[in-house]
Motif scaffolding. Structure first.
Motif, PDB file in Angstrom:
ATOM      1  N   LEU A 169       0.830  -1.205   0.000  1.00 46.46           N
ATOM      2  CA  LEU A 169       0.000   0.000   0.000  1.00 46.46           C
ATOM      3  C   LEU A 169       0.866   1.258   0.000  1.00 46.46           C
ATOM      4  CD1 LEU A 169      -2.771  -1.073   2.535  1.00 46.46           C
ATOM      5  CD2 LEU A 169      -3.060  -0.710   0.085  1.00 46.46           C
ATOM      6  N   VAL A 170       1.962   1.220   0.788  1.00 44.79           N
ATOM      7  CA  VAL A 170       2.841   2.396   0.852  1.00 44.79           C
ATOM      8  C   VAL A 170       3.547   2.606  -0.485  1.00 44.79           C
ATOM      9  CG1 VAL A 170       4.870   3.386   1.959  1.00 44.79           C
ATOM     10  CG2 VAL A 170       3.156   2.207   3.340  1.00 44.79           C
ATOM     11  N   LEU A 213       1.465   3.939  -3.392  1.00 45.29           N
ATOM     12  CA  LEU A 213       1.119   5.356  -3.513  1.00 45.29           C
ATOM     13  C   LEU A 213       1.736   5.962  -4.770  1.00 45.29           C
ATOM     14  CD1 LEU A 213       1.522   6.542   0.196  1.00 45.29           C
ATOM     15  CD2 LEU A 213      -0.609   6.140  -1.048  1.00 45.29           C
ATOM     16  N   LEU A 244      -0.853   5.767  -7.605  1.00 48.66           N
ATOM     17  CA  LEU A 244      -2.195   6.320  -7.415  1.00 48.66           C
ATOM     18  C   LEU A 244      -2.774   6.979  -8.671  1.00 48.66           C
ATOM     19  CD1 LEU A 244      -2.419   7.877  -3.833  1.00 48.66           C
ATOM     20  CD2 LEU A 244      -3.640   5.909  -4.767  1.00 48.66           C
ATOM     21  N   ALA A 294      -8.860   4.174  -5.285  1.00 50.02           N
ATOM     22  CA  ALA A 294      -7.730   5.048  -4.970  1.00 50.02           C
ATOM     23  C   ALA A 294      -7.920   5.718  -3.610  1.00 50.02           C
ATOM     24  CB  ALA A 294      -7.562   6.095  -6.066  1.00 50.02           C
ATOM     25  N   VAL A 315      -7.252   3.249  -0.871  1.00 47.04           N
ATOM     26  CA  VAL A 315      -5.821   3.065  -0.604  1.00 47.04           C
ATOM     27  C   VAL A 315      -5.306   4.178   0.302  1.00 47.04           C
ATOM     28  CG1 VAL A 315      -3.524   3.112  -1.649  1.00 47.04           C
ATOM     29  CG2 VAL A 315      -5.340   1.756  -2.692  1.00 47.04           C
ATOM     30  N   ILE A 316      -5.692   5.425  -0.006  1.00 48.48           N
ATOM     31  CA  ILE A 316      -5.247   6.559   0.805  1.00 48.48           C
ATOM     32  C   ILE A 316      -5.714   6.411   2.252  1.00 48.48           C
ATOM     33  CG2 ILE A 316      -5.453   9.060   1.094  1.00 48.48           C
ATOM     34  CD1 ILE A 316      -5.730   9.276  -1.949  1.00 48.48           C
ATOM     35  N   VAL A 352      -3.720   3.237   4.055  1.00 52.32           N
ATOM     36  CA  VAL A 352      -2.284   3.339   4.341  1.00 52.32           C
ATOM     37  C   VAL A 352      -2.021   3.678   5.814  1.00 52.32           C
ATOM     38  CG1 VAL A 352      -0.221   4.729   3.925  1.00 52.32           C
ATOM     39  CG2 VAL A 352      -1.484   3.778   2.007  1.00 52.32           C
ATOM     40  N   GLY A 364       4.696   1.379  -8.635  1.00 53.84           N
ATOM     41  CA  GLY A 364       3.446   1.575  -7.903  1.00 53.84           C
ATOM     42  C   GLY A 364       2.332   0.686  -8.397  1.00 53.84           C
TER      43      GLY A 364
END
Length: 340
Positions: free
Chosen positions: A154-155, A158, A161, A172, A175-176, A179, A254
């Motif tokens: 996940l990190v 980014l 994205l 998206a 995910v934000i 994290v 990513g």
């Protein structure tokens, strides 16, 4: 004459290797093992045939150096993933040698070619048990390693994205949001409490000592290295078609992290089929025609499949007791906390 003391009985923490089943249990165990092996082989054959029919035109147009170099980085990424897995096991007081960790991880990965990626985790749990870890501890360690791998994905994801926003704005945003939650759960004091809670539910003793930042950071760091190496694999394939661009490398790193992470979370399809490709195509589309991007995404999956099968077969073959003892000296094995 001094009395010879009797050896102390093995405890659950020492996790001795379970005795081999006998009689009917042995027959049933062998039959079940054979059925699982056949199912995995059938799943792999089906996956390779399906992928080849969809990607043969793209594969034949790619240069041989791009295919070989991309396969090399897949193998390097697998090596980094094995190191991450080994560090996570050590952090959870279940250290095993790198040789055994590689066998458990690489052979266990073949289970994801069965419908439902959860089978990879089931197989890894069983292989860890055979390596000397108790079944309950093995189950916990597999869950934690998957959690740490997902956190690092996940990190690193980014970076991808922009591509994910093209696929799904909701995904998206998810995910934000996920994290910071994932990083909080990976924070050693919090992770220690989560692990001890799971052990309490399984009626096992808690960890002897809290998890440390150093060991968890090592596991997360090696996970991140594996995602970067996998991203380089995709970038090499794309660069053989669209030319080398540094911005494309960042997008590929990513995209592969998010795509493979989503493939694990969407466990109802074998190896996240279709989920990874959607993210990869979105990442590659700014640099090439969407049809070419789809062909490269499928070519990437085929390269991954062949590399995983080769590594898994080699690890399974090298897992025999005689060869393992020849390659891994007994004194090289990491002592248990109770033996330290």
């Amino acid at each position: 004459m001094s009395a010879v003391s009797e050896p102390a009985p093995a405890t659950d923490d020492e996790a001795p290797e379970p005795p081999a089943p006998t009689g009917v249990r042995a027959v049933l165990a062998n039959v079940l093992r054979a059925l699982v092996t056949l199912a995995i082989v059938a799943g792999i054959v089906f996956a390779v045939r399906t992928q080849w029919s969809a990607v043969k035109d793209t594969i034949t147009e790619l240069s041989w150096w791009a295919l070989l170099a991309s396969a090399l980085f897949v193998f390097l990424g697998m090596g980094a993933a094995v190191r991450a897995w080994q560090h996570a096991l050590g952090a959870l007081e279940q250290p095993i040698p790198a040789f055994d960790a590689a066998r458990c991880y690489l052979v266990g990965q073949l289970g994801k070619y069965l419908p439902g990626s959860v089978w990879a985790f089931v197989l890894q749990t069983e292989l860890v048990r055979r390596a000397g870890v108790s079944r309950a501890a093995g189950f916990i360690t597999v869950l934690v390693t998957v959690g740490l791998s997902t956190t690092s994905a996940l990190v690193v994801g980014l970076l991808g994205l922009p591509a994910l926003f093209q696929v799904s704005t909701a995904a998206a945003i998810a995910v934000i949001v996920l994290v910071p939650i994932a990083l909080l759960c990976a924070y050693p004091p919090v992770l220690t409490r989560l692990v001890n809670l799971a052990l309490r539910i399984l009626r096992r003793e808690p960890l002897h000592r809290p998890l440390t930042m150093h060991k968890i950071a090592l596991a997360l760091g090696w996970c991140a290295v594996s995602w970067v190496l996998y991203g380089v694999h995709l970038w090499l394939l794309a660069s053989s078609v669209a030319g080398f661009e540094f911005g494309g490398l960042i997008e590929c790193v990513g995209a592969i992290a998010l795509g493979m992470c989503a493939g694990v979370l969407v466990f109802v399809v074998p190896s996240g089929l279709g989920v990874r490709e959607a993210v990869v195509v979105a990442a590659l589309s700014p640099f090439m025609d969407p049809g070419v991007a789809l062909g490269l995404a499928l070519a990437s999956r085929l390269v991954f499949t062949l590399c995983e099968v080769f590594a898994g077969v080699v690890a399974a073959t090298a897992g025999s007791r005689v060869l393992r003892n020849a390659l891994v000296h007994e004194h090289s094995r990491v002592p248990r906390p109770s033996e330290a």
